[in-house]
Design a protein around this motif. Structure first.
Motif, PDB file in Angstrom:
ATOM      1  N   GLY A  97      53.895  30.671  58.145  1.00 35.46           N
ATOM      2  CA  GLY A  97      52.900  30.294  59.147  1.00 35.46           C
ATOM      3  C   GLY A  97      52.073  31.516  59.521  1.00 35.46           C
ATOM      4  N   SER A  98      50.900  31.278  60.095  1.00 37.75           N
ATOM      5  CA  SER A  98      50.072  32.393  60.566  1.00 37.75           C
ATOM      6  C   SER A  98      50.814  33.181  61.628  1.00 37.75           C
ATOM      7  CB  SER A  98      48.765  31.877  61.167  1.00 37.75           C
ATOM      8  OG  SER A  98      48.166  30.957  60.310  1.00 37.75           O
ATOM      9  N   TYR A 112      43.422  31.033  71.074  1.00 40.90           N
ATOM     10  CA  TYR A 112      44.740  30.645  70.597  1.00 40.90           C
ATOM     11  C   TYR A 112      45.819  31.447  71.326  1.00 40.90           C
ATOM     12  CZ  TYR A 112      48.244  29.560  66.927  1.00 40.90           C
ATOM     13  OH  TYR A 112      49.326  29.141  66.214  1.00 40.90           O
ATOM     14  N   CYS A 141      38.834  34.495  66.827  1.00 39.48           N
ATOM     15  CA  CYS A 141      39.195  33.197  66.270  1.00 39.48           C
ATOM     16  C   CYS A 141      37.908  32.408  66.055  1.00 39.48           C
ATOM     17  CB  CYS A 141      40.108  32.472  67.257  1.00 39.48           C
ATOM     18  SG  CYS A 141      40.824  30.959  66.623  1.00 39.48           S
ATOM     19  N   ASP A 175      40.677  35.021  62.614  1.00 32.76           N
ATOM     20  CA  ASP A 175      41.486  33.827  62.391  1.00 32.76           C
ATOM     21  C   ASP A 175      40.585  32.668  61.981  1.00 32.76           C
ATOM     22  OD1 ASP A 175      43.226  31.679  62.459  1.00 32.76           O
ATOM     23  OD2 ASP A 175      44.204  32.286  64.330  1.00 32.76           O
ATOM     24  N   ALA A 225      41.587  29.654  60.808  1.00 30.72           N
ATOM     25  CA  ALA A 225      42.460  28.485  60.616  1.00 30.72           C
ATOM     26  C   ALA A 225      41.660  27.196  60.381  1.00 30.72           C
ATOM     27  CB  ALA A 225      43.370  28.311  61.831  1.00 30.72           C
ATOM     28  N   THR A 281      45.262  29.198  56.833  1.00 34.17           N
ATOM     29  CA  THR A 281      46.534  28.483  56.905  1.00 34.17           C
ATOM     30  C   THR A 281      46.444  27.195  56.098  1.00 34.17           C
ATOM     31  OG1 THR A 281      48.120  27.438  58.407  1.00 34.17           O
ATOM     32  CG2 THR A 281      45.818  27.314  59.048  1.00 34.17           C
ATOM     33  N   ARG A 328      54.803  25.488  56.752  1.00 35.29           N
ATOM     34  CA  ARG A 328      54.665  26.847  57.313  1.00 35.29           C
ATOM     35  C   ARG A 328      54.131  27.841  56.281  1.00 35.29           C
ATOM     36  NH1 ARG A 328      53.271  26.194  60.642  1.00 35.29           N
ATOM     37  NH2 ARG A 328      53.726  28.104  61.751  1.00 35.29           N
ATOM     38  N   ILE A 329      52.889  27.640  55.852  1.00 37.35           N
ATOM     39  CA  ILE A 329      52.257  28.575  54.923  1.00 37.35           C
ATOM     40  C   ILE A 329      50.998  29.144  55.588  1.00 37.35           C
ATOM     41  CG2 ILE A 329      51.231  28.923  52.630  1.00 37.35           C
ATOM     42  CD1 ILE A 329      54.065  28.081  52.234  1.00 37.35           C
ATOM     43  N   GLY A 330      51.082  30.403  55.998  1.00 33.81           N
ATOM     44  CA  GLY A 330      49.923  31.095  56.572  1.00 33.81           C
ATOM     45  C   GLY A 330      49.445  32.150  55.593  1.00 33.81           C
TER      46      GLY A 330
HETATM   47  C1  LIG Z   1      46.754  25.955  64.115  1.00 38.96           C
HETATM   48  C2  LIG Z   1      46.327  27.358  64.180  1.00 38.96           C
HETATM   49  C3  LIG Z   1      46.861  28.315  63.318  1.00 38.96           C
HETATM   50  C4  LIG Z   1      47.886  27.937  62.289  1.00 38.96           C
HETATM   51  O1  LIG Z   1      49.110  28.482  62.527  1.00 38.96           O
HETATM   52  P1  LIG Z   1      50.265  28.257  61.453  1.00 38.96           P
HETATM   53  O2  LIG Z   1      51.346  29.122  61.997  1.00 38.96           O
HETATM   54  O3  LIG Z   1      49.743  28.738  60.122  1.00 38.96           O
HETATM   55  O4  LIG Z   1      50.599  26.812  61.408  1.00 38.96           O
HETATM   56  C5  LIG Z   1      46.403  29.604  63.382  1.00 38.96           C
HETATM   57  N1  LIG Z   1      45.440  29.955  64.255  1.00 38.96           N
HETATM   58  C6  LIG Z   1      44.899  29.049  65.083  1.00 38.96           C
HETATM   59  C7  LIG Z   1      43.814  29.469  65.993  1.00 38.96           C
HETATM   60  C8  LIG Z   1      45.335  27.736  65.091  1.00 38.96           C
HETATM   61  O5  LIG Z   1      44.792  26.859  65.951  1.00 38.96           O
END
Ligand SMILES: *Cc1c(COP(=O)(O)O)cnc(C)c1O
Length: 351
Positions: free
Chosen positions: A76-77, A103, A148, A177, A179, A204, A215-217
């Motif tokens: 995950g990220s 975030y 972000c 970020d 995402a 992600t 869970r792959i970031g």
């Molecule tokens: C959903 C999200 C992520 C993803 O996180 P993971 O750990 O990869 O699931 C990352 N950054 C932001 C801003 C998000 O909203």
């Protein structure tokens, strides 16, 4: 780039670290008689996974059009965020800069690592107030700036020129970020990693690829920063089951494209629907797979939706009277609209 020196930014203990050398690091020929890792010789998941996720990375490199050596995979990220803190920020001493609202994991991870967060509010256009951050950009105790874009929970993209100007002027790490980039009208910064040695892009598979439970970031950055991440990460951070499942899912490019375009069409439809509702006072523009919607009484509406087993995110603590609503399937979106319309009638009758 004014004066960026990676070695000066990295914590000394990390620079000097001898990383864990896994049993398989010395042998990469594939088949063999493996009696080195105290594994059980029987079973399906009996072997330790590939610590560098080579096959998955090759596939991702092809999809993202970047070199494999510029890719990192985190659990995950969230894992990637934590690793960046551990590489670049001295607990109790260093700081990071974020732009609120954003975030929540940046500040949670900062607190876990005992790093102070300087949080600058986004301006009325939900953009970075470039003037007010000029002195912060020069502050050497600020080691990382988190941007972000598209931003969660506001949904908008941050101005490209502002991101570039921060990348130019800041001598620390800029974590961008992305995402939600696959839902955005803006381009990714991934092709700029060779211009900006201080850029770390996070993407992600949790959102546009619909693989949140795997869970792959992804980290996309210079080879030097990727090497540091590999040095610090737990050796087997992505399970073999997750690597295989992700690899299989990445073959289904056509399905992924359809799901993203369906979400984008539904997003447009939901904007129109919300704009027609009296209880909605504002729908924020979105480059993501969710909408930030200002309503007349967010707390009340949130509770009413919960009573109908519809769960949205109440963001009224960070954005005045706002709900953050993910775009669901056409059926789920319809259900939400119907429930809100029924709610509107109830509210009118109550008055
Ligand atoms: C959903 C999200 C992520 C993803 O996180 P993971 O750990 O990869 O699931 C990352 N950054 C932001 C801003 C998000 O909203």
């Amino acid at each position: 780039m004014s004066n960026f020196k990676l070695e000066k930014l990295v914590r000394e203990n990390i620079l000097n670290l001898t990383p864990y050398s896994s049993a398989r690091d010395e042998y990469s020929k594939g088949a063999g008689t493996f009696l080195d890792a105290n594994e059980n010789p029987f079973g399906t998941y009996n072997r330790y996974p590939d610590p560098y996720q080579t096959e998955l990375k090759n596939k991702l490199a092809e999809i993202k059009q970047v070199d494999t050596s510029n890719l990192f995979i985190g659990n995950g990220s969230d894992e990637l965020i934590d690793l960046l803190f551990r590489i670049f920020c001295k607990p109790g001493k260093d700081k990071i800069l974020t732009f609120s609202p954003t975030y929540g994991m940046y500040s949670v991870s900062a607190e876990i690592n005992d790093i102070e967060v300087i949080s600058m509010p986004l301006n009325a256009d939900l953009q970075i107030d470039m003037e007010s951050i000029q002195s912060l950009i020069k502050n050497p105790t600020i080691k990382m700036i988190f941007i972000c874009s598209p931003n969660n929970p506001t949904g908008n993209s941050i101005n490209k020129v502002d991101i570039e100007s921060i990348l130019q002027d800041f001598n620390g790490i800029v974590v961008l970020d992305e995402a939600y980039i696959d839902f955005s009208s803006q381009e990714s910064f991934k092709d700029k990693i060779s211009y900006y040695p201080n850029l770390v892009i996070m993407q992600t598979l949790s959102k546009a690829w619909g693989l949140a439970s795997l869970r792959i970031g992804l980290g996309i950055s210079s080879i030097e920063i990727i090497k540091l991440l590999n040095k610090v990460k737990p050796p087997y951070n992505i399970s073999q089951a997750n690597q295989s499942e992700a690899l299989a899912a990445l073959e289904k490019v056509a399905e992924q494209k359809i799901s993203v375009s369906t979400i984008l069409m539904e997003r447009a439809k939901m904007i129109r629907e919300f704009n027609q509702m009296d209880l909605v006072t504002k729908v924020y523009p979105s480059d993501a797979n969710f909408l930030l919607v200002e309503v007349k009484d967010a707390d009340y509406l949130y509770e009413q939706l919960l009573n109908n087993n519809i769960i949205v995110r109440n963001r009224s603590s960070v954005m005045n009277s706002c709900l953050r609503i993910s775009i669901g399937t056409p059926k789920e979106n319809q259900l939400l609209i119907q429930t809100l319309k029924r709610q509107a009638t109830l509210i009118t009758e109550k008055v």
